[in-house]
Design a protein around this motif. Structure first.
Motif, PDB file in Angstrom:
ATOM      1  N   ALA A   1      -5.547   8.935   3.407  1.00 14.84           N
ATOM      2  CA  ALA A   1      -5.451   7.946   4.492  1.00 14.84           C
ATOM      3  C   ALA A   1      -6.645   6.996   4.549  1.00 14.84           C
ATOM      4  CB  ALA A   1      -5.264   8.646   5.831  1.00 14.84           C
ATOM      5  N   PRO A   2      -7.906   7.426   4.411  1.00 19.72           N
ATOM      6  CA  PRO A   2      -9.013   6.449   4.426  1.00 19.72           C
ATOM      7  C   PRO A   2      -8.931   5.422   3.312  1.00 19.72           C
ATOM      8  CG  PRO A   2      -9.841   8.683   4.758  1.00 19.72           C
ATOM      9  CD  PRO A   2      -8.418   8.812   4.367  1.00 19.72           C
ATOM     10  N   GLN A   3      -8.563   5.837   2.105  1.00 15.55           N
ATOM     11  CA  GLN A   3      -8.417   4.883   1.009  1.00 15.55           C
ATOM     12  C   GLN A   3      -7.247   3.926   1.265  1.00 15.55           C
ATOM     13  OE1 GLN A   3      -8.828   8.090   0.752  1.00 15.55           O
ATOM     14  NE2 GLN A   3     -10.428   8.600  -0.745  1.00 15.55           N
ATOM     15  N   HIS A   4      -6.195   4.463   1.851  1.00 10.02           N
ATOM     16  CA  HIS A   4      -5.034   3.619   2.194  1.00 10.02           C
ATOM     17  C   HIS A   4      -5.426   2.535   3.181  1.00 10.02           C
ATOM     18  CE1 HIS A   4      -1.328   2.509   4.317  1.00 10.02           C
ATOM     19  NE2 HIS A   4      -0.663   2.875   3.228  1.00 10.02           N
TER      20      HIS A   4
ATOM     21  N   ILE B   1      -9.874   0.478  -3.193  1.00 10.71           N
ATOM     22  CA  ILE B   1     -10.061   1.693  -2.392  1.00 10.71           C
ATOM     23  C   ILE B   1     -11.509   2.138  -2.353  1.00 10.71           C
ATOM     24  CG2 ILE B   1      -7.722   2.484  -2.926  1.00 10.71           C
ATOM     25  CD1 ILE B   1      -8.954   4.477  -4.891  1.00 10.71           C
ATOM     26  N   ARG B   2     -12.419   1.411  -2.960  1.00  9.48           N
ATOM     27  CA  ARG B   2     -13.815   1.862  -2.966  1.00  9.48           C
ATOM     28  C   ARG B   2     -14.387   1.818  -1.551  1.00  9.48           C
ATOM     29  NH1 ARG B   2     -17.828  -2.263  -3.312  1.00  9.48           N
ATOM     30  NH2 ARG B   2     -16.909  -4.357  -3.245  1.00  9.48           N
TER      31      ARG B   2
ATOM     32  N   CYS C   1       0.828  -1.217   0.000  1.00  8.95           N
ATOM     33  CA  CYS C   1       0.000   0.000   0.000  1.00  8.95           C
ATOM     34  C   CYS C   1       0.858   1.260   0.000  1.00  8.95           C
ATOM     35  CB  CYS C   1      -0.933  -0.012   1.208  1.00  8.95           C
ATOM     36  SG  CYS C   1      -2.246  -1.229   1.122  1.00  8.95           S
ATOM     37  N   GLU C   2       1.978   1.233   0.692  1.00  8.81           N
ATOM     38  CA  GLU C   2       2.878   2.381   0.673  1.00  8.81           C
ATOM     39  C   GLU C   2       3.438   2.611  -0.725  1.00  8.81           C
ATOM     40  OE1 GLU C   2       3.959   4.608   3.197  1.00  8.81           O
ATOM     41  OE2 GLU C   2       2.126   3.834   4.114  1.00  8.81           O
TER      42      GLU C   2
ATOM     43  N   GLU D   1       2.911  15.312   2.459  1.00 13.15           N
ATOM     44  CA  GLU D   1       2.250  14.918   3.703  1.00 13.15           C
ATOM     45  C   GLU D   1       0.763  15.248   3.664  1.00 13.15           C
ATOM     46  OE1 GLU D   1       2.200  13.024   7.325  1.00 13.15           O
ATOM     47  OE2 GLU D   1       3.870  13.240   5.928  1.00 13.15           O
ATOM     48  N   ALA D   2       0.409  16.366   3.094  1.00  9.67           N
ATOM     49  CA  ALA D   2      -1.010  16.728   3.018  1.00  9.67           C
ATOM     50  C   ALA D   2      -1.783  15.775   2.111  1.00  9.67           C
ATOM     51  CB  ALA D   2      -1.142  18.167   2.503  1.00  9.67           C
ATOM     52  N   GLN D   3      -1.163  15.372   1.015  1.00  7.55           N
ATOM     53  CA  GLN D   3      -1.826  14.426   0.119  1.00  7.55           C
ATOM     54  C   GLN D   3      -1.983  13.051   0.775  1.00  7.55           C
ATOM     55  OE1 GLN D   3       0.680  14.536  -3.342  1.00  7.55           O
ATOM     56  NE2 GLN D   3      -0.331  16.350  -4.215  1.00  7.55           N
ATOM     57  N   ARG D   4      -1.009  12.638   1.540  1.00  7.76           N
ATOM     58  CA  ARG D   4      -1.103  11.338   2.211  1.00  7.76           C
ATOM     59  C   ARG D   4      -2.175  11.354   3.302  1.00  7.76           C
ATOM     60  NH1 ARG D   4       3.051   7.757   1.457  1.00  7.76           N
ATOM     61  NH2 ARG D   4       2.717   6.918   3.537  1.00  7.76           N
TER      62      ARG D   4
END
Length: 523
Positions: free
Chosen positions: A218-221, A489-490, A198-199, A211-214
Motif C-alpha cells: 500500500a505505501p508504494q501504491h 515507487i521509491r 496503479c491497480e 489481500e495481505a500482499q496488497r
C-alpha cells in the motif's frame, strides 16, 4: 396512662414539645441547658414532622378541635382546576413577555455583509459551491455575480502550481467558475486514471494479488499514484492542445501533416516547447506505460488461441491502432477513462466499436414511419395546429392583439421575466461546456485521416527534443520499463518533487487525496 414517649397529636403536651424544639434551635449549640421545673422531657430527635405550615403556638386545644371539625372531606374538586384558576393562569401568561424565537441559520447568514458572505462561500469545496447555485435564485445570483473572488480564492489556495503553469488564465477577468471547474475536471480525470493504472501495475507487474500482499504494498501504491497524477495531467494537456492545434493547422494550410515532409511533428514540437526539462523527461518516461496500459485494457484477457477465447466468450479481437489513436487524440484521457471503467471485455469492446463508428461514420437520420392503425384504420389527425395553442384568447382586431389588453401586458411581462432568468442560467460562464468536448462533424472529417500512427505519437519528437536540449547525454540514460516502475515507487525524493509540482508552502488541499477523485465538478 400513655407512656411518656408517646404524645397525642394536637394535645397540650404535643405543643409543649414543639415549643421546646423551636427554643432549642434558637439557642447556640454551646449553651448550657437550664433545669426545668416541669417533668423530664425526652431529648428532641432529628426527625422533621410533615407539617405544611407552622401553626400558631397560642392556639388553644378547643380552637384546634374546631378547626379540625371544619376541615372538609377529600374530593376531586380540590385537585381539579376551576374555571377561575384557568382564567387567572391565562391572564398571567398573556401578561408575561413572550419568549424570543431562534432565528434560522439561512436568515442569519443572509444578514451578514456581502464581503463576509463571499469569504465564507469561497472557503467551501468547489462541489458544494456548485450545489449552492442550485438551491434558489438568490443563491444562484449571489454566486454568479461574485464568480471572480470565489475562483481567485480557489486558484490561490487549492489549485496545484503545475495546473496553473499549463493552463494560465489569459486575462485576470477570465478567472471564472468555468475556468476553475475545467482545471478540476482535468485533475479528476488524471487522478482517476492514475488510480486505475496503479491497480493494473500492482496486480500484473508487481504480482500483488492477495489481500495481505496488497496491504503490504500500500505505501508504494500511494507513492506511485501521487507521482502519476501530475504526469497524466500533462498528458491530458498534450492531447487537448494537439487536437486544437491540428484542426487550426488544417484550416490554415488547407491540408494536413500527411502531405508535408517533416522529420519531427511540428505540432508536437510546438506543444513540447511549453514544458520545462524535468517535466518533458518524466512524461516521456511514463508515456509508454500509459499507452500500453490502455491498449492492454482493450485486449482480450487471455492471449491463448481462438478456440479457448471462444469458449470463454471473448469473440472479438483487439482494436486496430487507428482506434487507439482516435481515442487518445480525439477523445483524450477522459474517453480513455470511460472505456477503462466499463466492466466485462465484451461490453467494453462493444462500447469502443460504437464510439468509433459514431466518430467515423456520418449520422444518418432515419425517416419517421407513419403510424398505422389496426387493419389500416387510423384516427383522423386534428387540423388544429400546434401554434394555435400559444395564441392569446383576447379579442383581435385585424389579426392583431390589442396593445392595451391585459393579456398582452401579462405575456410581455412574463416573457421579460423568463428571459432575464434564462440569461442568469444560460448566460453564465458555466454554459461554455467541458474540456475536450465532442468535435463537430466537419472537424472530424478533417482530423481523422491526418492522425499519426500509434508508434509515432509523442515518442520520436520527445526523444529528439530531450537530446537537443541536453537533458540527458545519451538515449540510454532515459529510464524505461522496470527503471520507471522503481522510480515511481521509491521512497526518497518525495519532498523535492512536491515542491516542484505543487509549489513552495503549498497547503495539503492542493494534493488530491484518494477520496477527492470521486467528484467531478463538470458532470
Amino acid at each position: 396512662m400513655d407512656p411518656p414517649h408517646l404524645t397525642e397529636f394536637a394535645s397540650q403536651r404535643y405543643f409543649d414539645k414543639l415549643k421546646q424544639l423551636s427554643e432549642s434551635k434558637d439557642q447556640p449549640q454551646d449553651a448550657v441547658a437550664q433545669p426545668q421545673d416541669g417533668p423530664a422531657v425526652a431529648q428532641p430527635s432529628g426527625f422533621i414532622l410533615p407539617i405544611g405550615r407552622a401553626k400558631s403556638l397560642d392556639q388553644t386545644p378547643q380552637d384546634a378541635q374546631r378547626s379540625e371539625k371544619r376541615r372538609p372531606n377529600f374530593s376531586f374538586r380540590t385537585i381539579l382546576p376551576t374555571r377561575s384558576s384557568v382564567d387567572h393562569d391565562t391572564r398571567r401568561l398573556s401578561t408575561e413577555s413572550p419568549k424570543k424565537k431562534s432565528t434560522p441559520f439561512d436568515q442569519l447568514f443572509l444578514a451578514l455583509p456581502s464581503e463576509l458572505k463571499i469569504q465564507i462561500i469561497a472557503s467551501l469545496p468547489l462541489s458544494d459551491i456548485l450545489c449552492l447555485r442550485l438551491a434558489s435564485r438568490s443563491w444562484h445570483a449571489m454566486i454568479t455575480v461574485n464568480e471572480f473572488p470565489i475562483a481567485r480564492y480557489h486558484l490561490i489556495h487549492h489549485v496545484p502550481a503545475y495546473a496553473v503553469r499549463l493552463y494560465p488564465a489569459p486575462d485576470p477577468s477570465a478567472i471564472r467558475l468555468h475556468y476553475l471547474c475545467g482545471i478540476w475536471h482535468r485533475l479528476h480525470v488524471a487522478a482517476k486514471l492514475s488510480y486505475l493504472i496503479c491497480e493494473r501495475v500492482t496486480k500484473e507487474i508487481f504480482l500483488r494479488t492477495t489481500e495481505a500482499q496488497r496491504l503490504e504494498f500500500a505505501p508504494q501504491h500511494e507513492r506511485m499514484r501521487r507521482r502519476l497524477i501530475p504526469l497524466l495531467f500533462t498528458i491530458f494537456h498534450f492531447f487537448e492542445t494537439y487536437r486544437t492545434l491540428h484542426v487550426e493547422h488544417i484550416k490554415e494550410h488547407g491540408h494536413g501533416l500527411s502531405r508535408e515532409a517533416h522529420t519531427l511533428n511540428p505540432i508536437e514540437l510546438k506543444i513540447m516547447n511549453m514544458y520545462d526539462d524535468q517535466t518533458l523527461l518524466r512524461v516521456h518516461q511514463v508515456f509508454p506505460l500509459v499507452v500500453s496500459s490502455f491498449c492492454r485494457r482493450l485486449r482480450p484477457p487471455s492471449y491463448v488461441g481462438r478456440f479457448e477465447r471462444s469458449l470463454r466468450g471473448y469473440m472479438k479481437n483487439q482494436p486496430t491502432d487507428e482506434v487507439y489513436v482516435a481515442a487518445m487524440c480525439v477523445g483524450g484521457l477522459r474517453q480513455m477513462e470511460k472505456f477503462w471503467e466499463i466492466k466485462g471485455y465484451n461490453s467494453r469492446r462493444g462500447e469502443v466499436d460504437s464510439w468509433y463508428h459514431s466518430v467515423t461514420r456520418e449520422s444518418v437520420e432515419m425517416p419517421l414511419r407513419p403510424r398505422r392503425g389496426f387493419m389500416g384504420l387510423s384516427r383522423k389527425k386534428s387540423s388544429l395546429g400546434e401554434n394555435d395553442f400559444g395564441k392569446s384568447t383576447e379579442p383581435q382586431t385585424n389579426g392583431r392583439t390589442r396593445r392595451g389588453s391585459e393579456g398582452g401586458r401579462r405575456e410581455s411581462d412574463a416573457s421579460a421575466t423568463m428571459g432575464s432568468w434564462e440569461n442568469w442560467i444560460f448566460g453564465t460562464s458555466m454554459a461554455e461546456g467541458m474540456p475536450m468536448g465532442p468535435l463537430p462533424r466537419e472537424q472530424l472529417k478533417m482530423l481523422l485521416p491526418d492522425l499519426p500512427p500509434l508508434h509515432q505519437l509523442w515518442l520520436p519528437t520527445a526523444e529528439a527534443l530531450i537530446l537537443d536540449r541536453n537533458i540527458v547525454e545519451r538515449p540510454q540514460d532515459i529510464k524505461r520499463n522496470g527503471q520507471v516502475m522503481l522510480e515511481l515507487i521509491r521512497e526518497d525524493g518525495a519532498a523535492e518533487e512536491d515542491e516542484w509540482w505543487y509549489g513552495q508552502a503549498a497547503p495539503e488541499s492542493v494534493r488530491p487525496p484518494l477520496e477527492a477523485i470521486e467528484e467531478d465538478t463538470m458532470e
